[in-house]
Scaffold this motif. Structure first.
Motif, PDB file in Angstrom:
ATOM      1  N   LEU A 129       6.265  17.088  -8.535  1.00  0.00           N
ATOM      2  CA  LEU A 129       7.305  18.102  -8.665  1.00  0.00           C
ATOM      3  C   LEU A 129       7.667  18.707  -7.320  1.00  0.00           C
ATOM      4  CD1 LEU A 129       5.927  19.910 -11.851  1.00  0.00           C
ATOM      5  CD2 LEU A 129       7.515  17.976 -11.710  1.00  0.00           C
ATOM      6  N   GLN A 130       6.757  18.573  -6.348  1.00  0.00           N
ATOM      7  CA  GLN A 130       6.997  19.086  -4.995  1.00  0.00           C
ATOM      8  C   GLN A 130       7.368  17.958  -4.037  1.00  0.00           C
ATOM      9  OE1 GLN A 130       3.148  20.828  -4.372  1.00  0.00           O
ATOM     10  NE2 GLN A 130       3.631  22.687  -5.555  1.00  0.00           N
ATOM     11  N   GLN A 131       7.792  16.824  -4.616  1.00  0.00           N
ATOM     12  CA  GLN A 131       8.185  15.637  -3.843  1.00  0.00           C
ATOM     13  C   GLN A 131       7.040  15.141  -2.956  1.00  0.00           C
ATOM     14  OE1 GLN A 131      11.841  16.633  -1.785  1.00  0.00           O
ATOM     15  NE2 GLN A 131      13.068  16.244  -3.615  1.00  0.00           N
ATOM     16  N   GLU A 132       5.830  15.230  -3.484  1.00  0.00           N
ATOM     17  CA  GLU A 132       4.654  14.701  -2.808  1.00  0.00           C
ATOM     18  C   GLU A 132       3.984  13.678  -3.715  1.00  0.00           C
ATOM     19  OE1 GLU A 132       2.120  17.932  -1.820  1.00  0.00           O
ATOM     20  OE2 GLU A 132       3.472  18.782  -0.322  1.00  0.00           O
TER      21      GLU A 132
ATOM     22  N   PRO B 210      13.272   6.520   7.785  1.00  0.00           N
ATOM     23  CA  PRO B 210      13.075   6.700   6.346  1.00  0.00           C
ATOM     24  C   PRO B 210      11.662   6.391   5.911  1.00  0.00           C
ATOM     25  CG  PRO B 210      14.370   4.712   6.798  1.00  0.00           C
ATOM     26  CD  PRO B 210      14.264   5.486   8.080  1.00  0.00           C
ATOM     27  N   MET B 211      10.993   5.439   6.585  1.00  0.00           N
ATOM     28  CA  MET B 211       9.633   5.091   6.204  1.00  0.00           C
ATOM     29  C   MET B 211       8.691   6.253   6.448  1.00  0.00           C
ATOM     30  SD  MET B 211       7.466   3.005   4.963  1.00  0.00           S
ATOM     31  CE  MET B 211       8.246   1.387   4.946  1.00  0.00           C
ATOM     32  N   SER B 212       8.733   6.822   7.672  1.00  0.00           N
ATOM     33  CA  SER B 212       7.839   7.928   7.977  1.00  0.00           C
ATOM     34  C   SER B 212       8.196   9.160   7.165  1.00  0.00           C
ATOM     35  CB  SER B 212       7.888   8.248   9.476  1.00  0.00           C
ATOM     36  OG  SER B 212       9.193   8.596   9.866  1.00  0.00           O
ATOM     37  N   THR B 213       9.500   9.337   6.868  1.00  0.00           N
ATOM     38  CA  THR B 213       9.910  10.487   6.065  1.00  0.00           C
ATOM     39  C   THR B 213       9.385  10.369   4.643  1.00  0.00           C
ATOM     40  OG1 THR B 213      11.924  10.736   7.381  1.00  0.00           O
ATOM     41  CG2 THR B 213      11.883  11.804   5.219  1.00  0.00           C
ATOM     42  N   SER B 214       9.495   9.156   4.064  1.00  0.00           N
ATOM     43  CA  SER B 214       9.048   8.974   2.688  1.00  0.00           C
ATOM     44  C   SER B 214       7.531   9.088   2.568  1.00  0.00           C
ATOM     45  CB  SER B 214       9.499   7.597   2.173  1.00  0.00           C
ATOM     46  OG  SER B 214       8.909   6.572   2.939  1.00  0.00           O
ATOM     47  N   LEU B 215       6.803   8.835   3.654  1.00  0.00           N
ATOM     48  CA  LEU B 215       5.352   8.908   3.617  1.00  0.00           C
ATOM     49  C   LEU B 215       4.813  10.271   4.042  1.00  0.00           C
ATOM     50  CD1 LEU B 215       4.406   5.423   5.125  1.00  0.00           C
ATOM     51  CD2 LEU B 215       4.374   6.106   2.734  1.00  0.00           C
ATOM     52  N   ALA B 216       5.726  11.184   4.370  1.00  0.00           N
ATOM     53  CA  ALA B 216       5.279  12.483   4.875  1.00  0.00           C
ATOM     54  C   ALA B 216       4.415  13.209   3.855  1.00  0.00           C
ATOM     55  CB  ALA B 216       6.491  13.336   5.253  1.00  0.00           C
ATOM     56  N   GLY B 217       4.755  13.078   2.564  1.00  0.00           N
ATOM     57  CA  GLY B 217       3.976  13.741   1.532  1.00  0.00           C
ATOM     58  C   GLY B 217       3.058  12.795   0.791  1.00  0.00           C
ATOM     59  N   PHE B 218       2.729  11.672   1.432  1.00  0.00           N
ATOM     60  CA  PHE B 218       1.912  10.648   0.785  1.00  0.00           C
ATOM     61  C   PHE B 218       0.435  10.889   1.048  1.00  0.00           C
ATOM     62  CE2 PHE B 218      -0.465   6.697   1.308  1.00  0.00           C
ATOM     63  CZ  PHE B 218      -0.303   6.125   0.072  1.00  0.00           C
ATOM     64  N   SER B 219      -0.368  10.735   0.001  1.00  0.00           N
ATOM     65  CA  SER B 219      -1.814  10.842   0.144  1.00  0.00           C
ATOM     66  C   SER B 219      -2.461   9.927  -0.881  1.00  0.00           C
ATOM     67  CB  SER B 219      -2.274  12.287  -0.072  1.00  0.00           C
ATOM     68  OG  SER B 219      -3.681  12.382  -0.001  1.00  0.00           O
ATOM     69  N   LEU B 220      -3.452   9.179  -0.425  1.00  0.00           N
ATOM     70  CA  LEU B 220      -4.180   8.254  -1.293  1.00  0.00           C
ATOM     71  C   LEU B 220      -5.663   8.563  -1.193  1.00  0.00           C
ATOM     72  CD1 LEU B 220      -4.440   5.670  -3.051  1.00  0.00           C
ATOM     73  CD2 LEU B 220      -4.332   4.340  -0.941  1.00  0.00           C
ATOM     74  N   ALA B 221      -6.288   8.790  -2.330  1.00  0.00           N
ATOM     75  CA  ALA B 221      -7.699   9.185  -2.338  1.00  0.00           C
ATOM     76  C   ALA B 221      -8.602   8.128  -1.733  1.00  0.00           C
ATOM     77  CB  ALA B 221      -8.147   9.515  -3.765  1.00  0.00           C
TER      78      ALA B 221
END
Length: 375
Positions: A100-103, A152-163
């Motif tokens: 919901l927070q675009q993450e 766009p790649m770095s922008t789309s991954l800005a809120g990316f997190s993988l456990a």
């Protein structure tokens, strides 16, 4: 203000409706009913058979998660009747609130029992060529208009997190004519993956080669950091341990330990190894290296030194100590260091220092067009 209230109410209503729809799907729809549809789509797209031998499980709480049971993908036509790939279990989950927070906060990806069988014929054809064939029916267009927006790649991954990623009990087999190479078992475990943060990595594998006959056990531990711009990569506290056995290896066995740090800068097109230490057969080699123009014509500067060692002990470790000349007081102390630079077509040793017992030597050398000379 009234307009904002109405818009806010609409958005909240759509959100609640979406959550209710997802819950309803999970409650009233059995995902296993879609197995034939998925298999048919894979057959149409690849010509291969995707066989589900386990169940598909979906859950919503505490996260939206997907778990796949055992499944197999058949081999390419014209190759051995073995599966191309199979897996015992795959599990992954996604946290809902961050969406919901675009993450994108993904839970640990777990893969167990992965098996991959790769093969190449004498003609050069591989059993994965058909999977890489591009769809030529879809026209490609190019846009030469310069863009000033962020990557766009770095922008789309800005809120990316993988456990993290965890691969267990994996095995890989490579067949190239009469030569076969096997990795079994293979395991990989990482910590949380997030841009700009150090990611702990643990990797272990055992390899077997049939020609020449060779077996090796490898273990690697390091921390990988990928910066937000996807241009900087760091490997820190890298420790690699290798134990190999083969008749082509001196003494038929080898134990090797490597300690290193590594930095790759794609923007500057360079590689830096500020720290390197290698231990094997009682020798300790230390040094560092810099490589510029990494993707075009590599230019390197290297400095290395083998610490003082006993040649007799080394030859004994290598099982090459039979009938050594001279008395036992000879060949007891040696040391070697080298400073060099070069490129793809020349090597320049600016300083070579060697010492054996009481004899020492300092030299330099340069070889140009060495590839042509070798031919």
């Amino acid at each position: 203000m009234r307009l904002f209230r109405i818009l806010g109410g609409l958005i909240l209503g759509l959100l609640v409706l979406s959550i209710v729809a997802v819950v309803a799907i999970l409650v009233f729809v059995d995902p296993n009913d879609f197995q034939p549809v998925i298999s048919e789509q894979v057959k149409q797209q690849t010509g291969r058979d995707l066989t589900f031998k386990g169940d598909i499980e979906l859950s919503l709480f505490p996260r939206l998660s997907l778990e796949l049971g055992e499944l197999e993908l058949s081999n390419a036509p014209g190759f051995e009747e073995v599966v191309f790939a199979k897996v015992n279990q795959v599990a992954v989950g996604v946290q809902l609130i961050p969406l919901l927070q675009q993450e994108l906060d993904i839970g640990r990806i777990r893969v167990d029992g992965l098996e991959l069988n790769l093969a190449r014929k004498s003609t050069g054809e591989t059993n994965w060529d058909d999977l890489l064939t591009e769809d030529k029916s879809t026209p490609t267009t190019t846009d030469d208009t310069p863009s000033t927006s962020a990557d766009p790649m770095s922008t789309s991954l800005a809120g990316f997190s993988l456990a993290g990623i965890e691969i267990t009990n994996a095995r890989f087999h490579w067949q190239d004519g009469d030569t076969s190479y096997q990795v079994d078992p293979f395991s990989l475990k990482t910590g949380r993956i997030q841009l700009g943060k150090a990611v702990p990595i643990e990797l272990s594998l055992q390899t077997k080669l049939n020609e020449p006959v060779l077996t090796a056990d490898l273990k690697l531990n390091t921390e990988l950091t990928v910066e937000d711009n996807l241009e900087q990569f760091y490997l820190n506290d890298l420790v690699l341990k290798l134990f190999a056995q083969s008749e082509i290896i001196p003494a038929n066995t080898m134990e090797l330990t490597l300690f290193s740090q590594l930095h790759i800068d794609l923007q500057q097109d360079q590689l830096s190894v500020p720290k390197l230490k290698l231990k094997s057969y009682g020798l300790t080699l230390g040094g560092h290296a810099e490589v510029a123009q990494l993707s075009t014509t590599p230019q390197y500067d290297v400095s290395a030194e083998i610490n003082t060692f006993n040649p007799r002990v080394l030859l004994n470790n290598l099982k090459l100590d039979a009938d050594l000349p001279g008395s036992e007081s000879h060949l007891t102390q040696a040391k070697l260091s080298v400073v060099a630079n070069g490129s793809t077509d020349f090597v320049k040793v600016t300083k070579l220092t060697a010492q054996l017992d009481q004899t020492s030597m300092i030299a330099s050398a340069e070889v140009r067009n060495w590839r042509r000379r070798v031919r």
